[in-house]
Design a protein around this motif. Structure first.
Motif, PDB file in Angstrom:
ATOM      1  N   VAL A  22       0.999  -1.208  -0.050  1.00 48.82           N
ATOM      2  CA  VAL A  22       0.131   0.169  -0.030  1.00 48.82           C
ATOM      3  C   VAL A  22       0.682   1.283  -0.040  1.00 48.82           C
ATOM      4  CG1 VAL A  22      -1.632   1.417   1.522  1.00 48.82           C
ATOM      5  CG2 VAL A  22      -2.129  -0.939   1.305  1.00 48.82           C
ATOM      6  N   SER A  23       0.662   2.063  -0.950  1.00 47.02           N
ATOM      7  CA  SER A  23       1.456   3.303  -0.980  1.00 47.02           C
ATOM      8  C   SER A  23       0.535   4.532  -0.596  1.00 47.02           C
ATOM      9  CB  SER A  23       1.914   3.628  -2.406  1.00 47.02           C
ATOM     10  OG  SER A  23       0.834   3.456  -3.526  1.00 47.02           O
ATOM     11  N   MET A  24       1.190   5.265   0.173  1.00 45.56           N
ATOM     12  CA  MET A  24       0.237   6.195   1.050  1.00 45.56           C
ATOM     13  C   MET A  24       0.924   7.486   1.334  1.00 45.56           C
ATOM     14  SD  MET A  24      -1.813   5.421   4.722  1.00 45.56           S
ATOM     15  CE  MET A  24      -0.614   5.501   6.146  1.00 45.56           C
ATOM     16  N   TYR A  25       0.038   8.553   0.930  1.00 46.22           N
ATOM     17  CA  TYR A  25       0.939   9.987   1.403  1.00 46.22           C
ATOM     18  C   TYR A  25       0.037  10.679   2.206  1.00 46.22           C
ATOM     19  CZ  TYR A  25       2.486  14.659   0.131  1.00 46.22           C
ATOM     20  OH  TYR A  25       2.879  15.817   0.217  1.00 46.22           O
ATOM     21  N   SER A  26       0.485  11.270   3.319  1.00 41.77           N
ATOM     22  CA  SER A  26      -0.342  12.073   4.256  1.00 41.77           C
ATOM     23  C   SER A  26       0.310  13.663   4.269  1.00 41.77           C
ATOM     24  CB  SER A  26       0.104  11.591   5.538  1.00 41.77           C
ATOM     25  OG  SER A  26      -0.234   9.946   5.660  1.00 41.77           O
ATOM     26  N   CYS A  27      -0.951  14.278   4.126  1.00 43.97           N
ATOM     27  CA  CYS A  27      -0.326  15.758   4.276  1.00 43.97           C
ATOM     28  C   CYS A  27      -0.080  16.069   5.612  1.00 43.97           C
ATOM     29  CB  CYS A  27      -1.729  16.659   4.063  1.00 43.97           C
ATOM     30  SG  CYS A  27      -2.134  16.732   2.157  1.00 43.97           S
ATOM     31  N   GLY A  28       1.369  16.426   5.612  1.00 42.37           N
ATOM     32  CA  GLY A  28       2.047  16.822   6.949  1.00 42.37           C
ATOM     33  C   GLY A  28       1.996  18.049   7.454  1.00 42.37           C
ATOM     34  N   PRO A  29       2.819  18.197   8.564  1.00 39.31           N
ATOM     35  CA  PRO A  29       2.883  19.456   9.460  1.00 39.31           C
ATOM     36  C   PRO A  29       3.318  20.551   8.416  1.00 39.31           C
ATOM     37  CG  PRO A  29       4.277  17.971  10.198  1.00 39.31           C
ATOM     38  CD  PRO A  29       3.916  17.070   9.127  1.00 39.31           C
ATOM     39  N   THR A  30       2.650  21.823   8.937  1.00 36.53           N
ATOM     40  CA  THR A  30       3.159  23.107   8.326  1.00 36.53           C
ATOM     41  C   THR A  30       4.005  23.777   9.670  1.00 36.53           C
ATOM     42  OG1 THR A  30       1.192  23.311   7.295  1.00 36.53           O
ATOM     43  CG2 THR A  30       2.283  25.256   7.716  1.00 36.53           C
ATOM     44  N   VAL A  31       5.237  24.202   9.328  1.00 36.98           N
ATOM     45  CA  VAL A  31       6.200  24.334  10.456  1.00 36.98           C
ATOM     46  C   VAL A  31       6.350  25.561  10.841  1.00 36.98           C
ATOM     47  CG1 VAL A  31       7.067  21.823  10.816  1.00 36.98           C
ATOM     48  CG2 VAL A  31       7.898  23.534   8.932  1.00 36.98           C
ATOM     49  N   TYR A  32       5.304  26.337  11.175  1.00 32.57           N
ATOM     50  CA  TYR A  32       5.588  27.728  11.831  1.00 32.57           C
ATOM     51  C   TYR A  32       4.783  27.720  13.254  1.00 32.57           C
ATOM     52  CZ  TYR A  32       0.852  29.149  10.403  1.00 32.57           C
ATOM     53  OH  TYR A  32      -0.372  29.280   9.887  1.00 32.57           O
ATOM     54  N   TYR A  33       4.177  26.731  13.606  1.00 33.46           N
ATOM     55  CA  TYR A  33       3.800  26.593  15.053  1.00 33.46           C
ATOM     56  C   TYR A  33       3.704  25.250  15.364  1.00 33.46           C
ATOM     57  CZ  TYR A  33      -0.327  24.788  12.515  1.00 33.46           C
ATOM     58  OH  TYR A  33      -1.099  24.043  11.645  1.00 33.46           O
ATOM     59  N   ARG A  34       3.462  25.043  16.852  1.00 33.93           N
ATOM     60  CA  ARG A  34       3.556  23.932  17.325  1.00 33.93           C
ATOM     61  C   ARG A  34       2.207  23.157  17.181  1.00 33.93           C
ATOM     62  NH1 ARG A  34       6.931  21.735  21.768  1.00 33.93           N
ATOM     63  NH2 ARG A  34       6.576  19.746  21.704  1.00 33.93           N
ATOM     64  N   MET A  35       2.081  22.021  16.878  1.00 31.83           N
ATOM     65  CA  MET A  35       0.743  21.448  16.607  1.00 31.83           C
ATOM     66  C   MET A  35      -0.251  21.154  18.009  1.00 31.83           C
ATOM     67  SD  MET A  35       1.801  17.552  15.489  1.00 31.83           S
ATOM     68  CE  MET A  35       2.793  16.580  16.234  1.00 31.83           C
ATOM     69  N   GLN A  36      -1.441  21.368  17.451  1.00 29.58           N
ATOM     70  CA  GLN A  36      -2.456  21.260  18.652  1.00 29.58           C
ATOM     71  C   GLN A  36      -3.399  19.948  18.553  1.00 29.58           C
ATOM     72  OE1 GLN A  36      -5.529  21.629  17.270  1.00 29.58           O
ATOM     73  NE2 GLN A  36      -5.221  22.604  15.285  1.00 29.58           N
ATOM     74  N   ILE A  37      -4.219  19.780  19.337  1.00 29.68           N
ATOM     75  CA  ILE A  37      -4.939  18.468  19.552  1.00 29.68           C
ATOM     76  C   ILE A  37      -5.420  18.166  18.159  1.00 29.68           C
ATOM     77  CG2 ILE A  37      -7.002  19.429  20.524  1.00 29.68           C
ATOM     78  CD1 ILE A  37      -5.390  16.353  22.047  1.00 29.68           C
ATOM     79  N   GLY A  38      -6.088  19.050  17.352  1.00 32.03           N
ATOM     80  CA  GLY A  38      -6.540  18.697  16.325  1.00 32.03           C
ATOM     81  C   GLY A  38      -5.634  18.260  15.267  1.00 32.03           C
ATOM     82  N   ASN A  39      -4.352  18.851  15.154  1.00 25.82           N
ATOM     83  CA  ASN A  39      -3.366  18.020  14.365  1.00 25.82           C
ATOM     84  C   ASN A  39      -2.874  16.853  14.959  1.00 25.82           C
ATOM     85  OD1 ASN A  39      -2.205  21.214  14.590  1.00 25.82           O
ATOM     86  ND2 ASN A  39      -3.143  20.915  12.743  1.00 25.82           N
ATOM     87  N   ILE A  40      -2.656  16.738  16.060  1.00 25.18           N
ATOM     88  CA  ILE A  40      -2.360  15.621  16.560  1.00 25.18           C
ATOM     89  C   ILE A  40      -3.402  14.419  16.312  1.00 25.18           C
ATOM     90  CG2 ILE A  40      -1.819  14.300  18.697  1.00 25.18           C
ATOM     91  CD1 ILE A  40      -0.955  17.182  20.111  1.00 25.18           C
ATOM     92  N   ARG A  41      -4.620  14.617  16.269  1.00 17.63           N
ATOM     93  CA  ARG A  41      -5.624  13.765  16.047  1.00 17.63           C
ATOM     94  C   ARG A  41      -5.351  12.985  14.842  1.00 17.63           C
ATOM     95  NH1 ARG A  41     -11.807  13.660  14.877  1.00 17.63           N
ATOM     96  NH2 ARG A  41     -11.678  11.304  14.827  1.00 17.63           N
ATOM     97  N   ALA A  42      -5.124  13.997  13.686  1.00 13.29           N
ATOM     98  CA  ALA A  42      -4.978  13.266  12.334  1.00 13.29           C
ATOM     99  C   ALA A  42      -3.579  12.446  12.419  1.00 13.29           C
ATOM    100  CB  ALA A  42      -4.614  14.596  11.521  1.00 13.29           C
ATOM    101  N   TYR A  43      -2.331  12.954  12.969  1.00 12.21           N
ATOM    102  CA  TYR A  43      -1.361  12.280  13.003  1.00 12.21           C
ATOM    103  C   TYR A  43      -1.325  10.565  13.729  1.00 12.21           C
ATOM    104  CZ  TYR A  43       0.468  16.366  10.889  1.00 12.21           C
ATOM    105  OH  TYR A  43       0.428  17.355  10.279  1.00 12.21           O
ATOM    106  N   VAL A  44      -2.236  10.708  14.840  1.00  9.03           N
ATOM    107  CA  VAL A  44      -2.612   9.486  15.664  1.00  9.03           C
ATOM    108  C   VAL A  44      -3.481   8.686  14.665  1.00  9.03           C
ATOM    109  CG1 VAL A  44      -3.746   8.551  17.377  1.00  9.03           C
ATOM    110  CG2 VAL A  44      -2.271  10.513  17.971  1.00  9.03           C
ATOM    111  N   ASN A  45      -4.415   9.114  14.063  1.00  5.79           N
ATOM    112  CA  ASN A  45      -5.412   8.342  13.172  1.00  5.79           C
ATOM    113  C   ASN A  45      -4.593   7.692  11.968  1.00  5.79           C
ATOM    114  OD1 ASN A  45      -8.415  10.508  13.220  1.00  5.79           O
ATOM    115  ND2 ASN A  45      -7.712   8.899  14.599  1.00  5.79           N
TER     116      ASN A  45
END
Ligand SMILES: [Zn+2]
Length: 482
Positions: A22-45
């Protein structure tokens, strides 16, 4: 395995381009701020998806980009090509170069991923001590290192007649793609309303939904800090082209899964898809999979501006273990909204502690996998990541009358997907010398009085590793065995 495909508007059986992989691409972090719970949710999922695919026997080829190019759209104002350049602004605010800002926040991404057991795209846990200097080795391409690839793809799109150029930018002409709005089903005219302001910024822009492929260093962006040469003049790439360039460069012109938040659907992913068609004459992605938001009590999305209290270090400072956060986020399906609250997190912590307590009772006997439980666990993963069911099966297993060693072996097998450090639980139960706990509590009390929060957090973590949770209450520190 079945997943919800946004394009099909249905749960579908995933059939990979290459059997067994399976090949998979995930839109990743935009790095000018620390990630918050909403971002963390995506990465955990998506970490759960990644781990589940591996557990089910697939070879996973995965990429997650890091958006470190100057021009970027914030999560608060998706869709605007002429929005504020957040990295530029942040770098002026902090008095350093944009790339230094990016590097600083990449280091925080590494910290948070590490603490939350989120695997790197290459399938490994990020090692302690890793910094932005070595992050690419783990499957995180940086946009700034793919500028040439972006230019090449833009040239292809231009060669195929999907673009036009103005004094300010090279645009993608969305009217050239018949099913441009396939995701939302909106008519193109409906899109005009939301983006009308932009037409005023560039009077030569033909359709409000047209989007920038290359922005020139002129006008509003005359003082832009990060620029590159291109056939369309000095400037910088539009935001959407980076994901197209990196996904295709690393996964090929046809790949399986593309993940992102539901907020990516109407603009970012719609435009990525249009770019693929413009460059290659066909879509590149088989399955677009999206996660829901984390919301406040009033149902509004938790976003960067409101979410600083939900940064991982802040949550840990409130006494939560990163594994509580992970448990909280993984036990809910990616398509269900999560309402964020302290009480919900406490509920997750209690549930997780109950699991770890039961595991410590199992001792450390060796045993064999219990096939009926493994089968049920697999079924729940294959069923569109039914994680509440997966967790229920874990609890059923822990309560079962099977041999302790067999239960433990099966629990640890499940933890390949759950990633909750369940293998480390029993270590924490190995006694503690007399008086040591009291000593640590008194040291922490002193650290708190001296406002040395780093030391107080460190002591809390030390007690945690010894098997105790410390809570700060109005009556002082309260300690509980895990
Ligand atoms: Zn993207």
């Amino acid at each position: 395995m079945k997943l919800y495909s946004t394009l099909d508007k249905d749960i579908v059986e995933i059939q990979p381009v290459k059997t067994g992989q399976v090949s998979m691409y995930s839109c990743g972090p935009t790095v000018y701020y620390r990630m918050q719970i909403g971002n963390i949710r995506a990465y955990v999922n998506w970490d759960i998806l990644h781990r589940a695919l591996m557990y089910l026997g697939y070879e996973v080829k995965r990429v997650m980009n890091i958006t470190d190019v100057g021009h970027m759209t914030s999560e608060d104002d998706f869709g605007s090509d002429f929005g504020e350049d957040k990295l530029d602004i942040q770098s002026q605010k902090e008095g350093v170069q944009p790339i230094d800002i990016a590097n600083k926040y990449i280091d925080t991404v590494i910290e948070d991923f590490r603490a939350l057991n989120i695997l790197a795209p290459n399938g490994e846990l990020l090692p302690v001590g890793l910094t932005h200097l070595d992050i690419q080795k783990y499957g995180f391409p940086r946009a700034t290192e793919y500028i040439q690839e972006m230019i090449e793809i833009i040239k292809k799109i231009e060669g195929n007649g999907y673009t036009y150029e103005t004094d300010q930018a090279l645009y993608f002409d969305v009217t050239k793609v018949d099913d441009y709005n396939i995701f939302t089903g909106q008519a193109l005219e409906e899109k005009e309303v939301g983006v009308r302001e932009e037409v005023e910024v560039d009077p030569e822009k033909k359709h409000p939904a047209d989007f920038v492929l290359w922005m020139k260093k002129v006008g509003k962006y005359e003082k832009h800090l990060m620029n590159w040469d291109s056939p369309w003049g000095v400037g910088f790439p539009g935001w959407h082209i980076e994901c197209t360039a990196m996904s295709v460069a690393l996964l090929g012109e046809s790949f399986d899964i593309h993940t992102g938040g539901i907020d990516h659907i109407p603009v970012h992913h719609t435009n990525e898809r249009a770019q693929n068609i413009g460059a290659f004459g066909h879509p590149a992605v088989k399955y677009w999979i999206h996660n829901e938001w984390v919301v406040n009590k009033d149902d509004s999305k938790i976003s960067k501006s409101k979410g600083t209290k939900t940064y991982l270090p802040n949550l840990v400072g409130m006494g939560f273990d990163p594994m509580d956060i992970r448990y909280y986020l993984l036990s809910i399906n990616y398509r269900t909204k999560i309402q964020f609250s302290h009480e919900a997190l406490e509920g997750a912590r209690n549930a997780r502690i109950a699991i770890t307590r039961r595991i410590t009772e199992l001792g450390s006997e060796n045993g064999n996998l219990l096939p009926e439980f493994v089968l049920k666990f697999k079924d729940s993963l294959e069923d569109n990541l039914n994680m509440s069911k997966a967790v229920a099966i874990l609890n059923e297993l822990l309560r079962s009358n099977n041999q302790k060693g067999d239960i433990l072996a099966t629990v640890l097998d499940f933890d390949r997907v759950l990633g909750l450090d369940l293998d480390k639980v029993s270590v924490k139960e190995e006694g503690i010398e007399d008086g040591r706990l009291e000593e640590l509590l008194s040291l922490r009390e002193k650290a708190k009085i001296a406002k040395d929060y780093q030391e107080s957090d460190r002591l809390r973590d030390e007690m945690y590793s010894l098997g105790f949770i410390v809570k700060d209450t109005p009556e002082g520190q309260k300690v509980e065995r895990i």
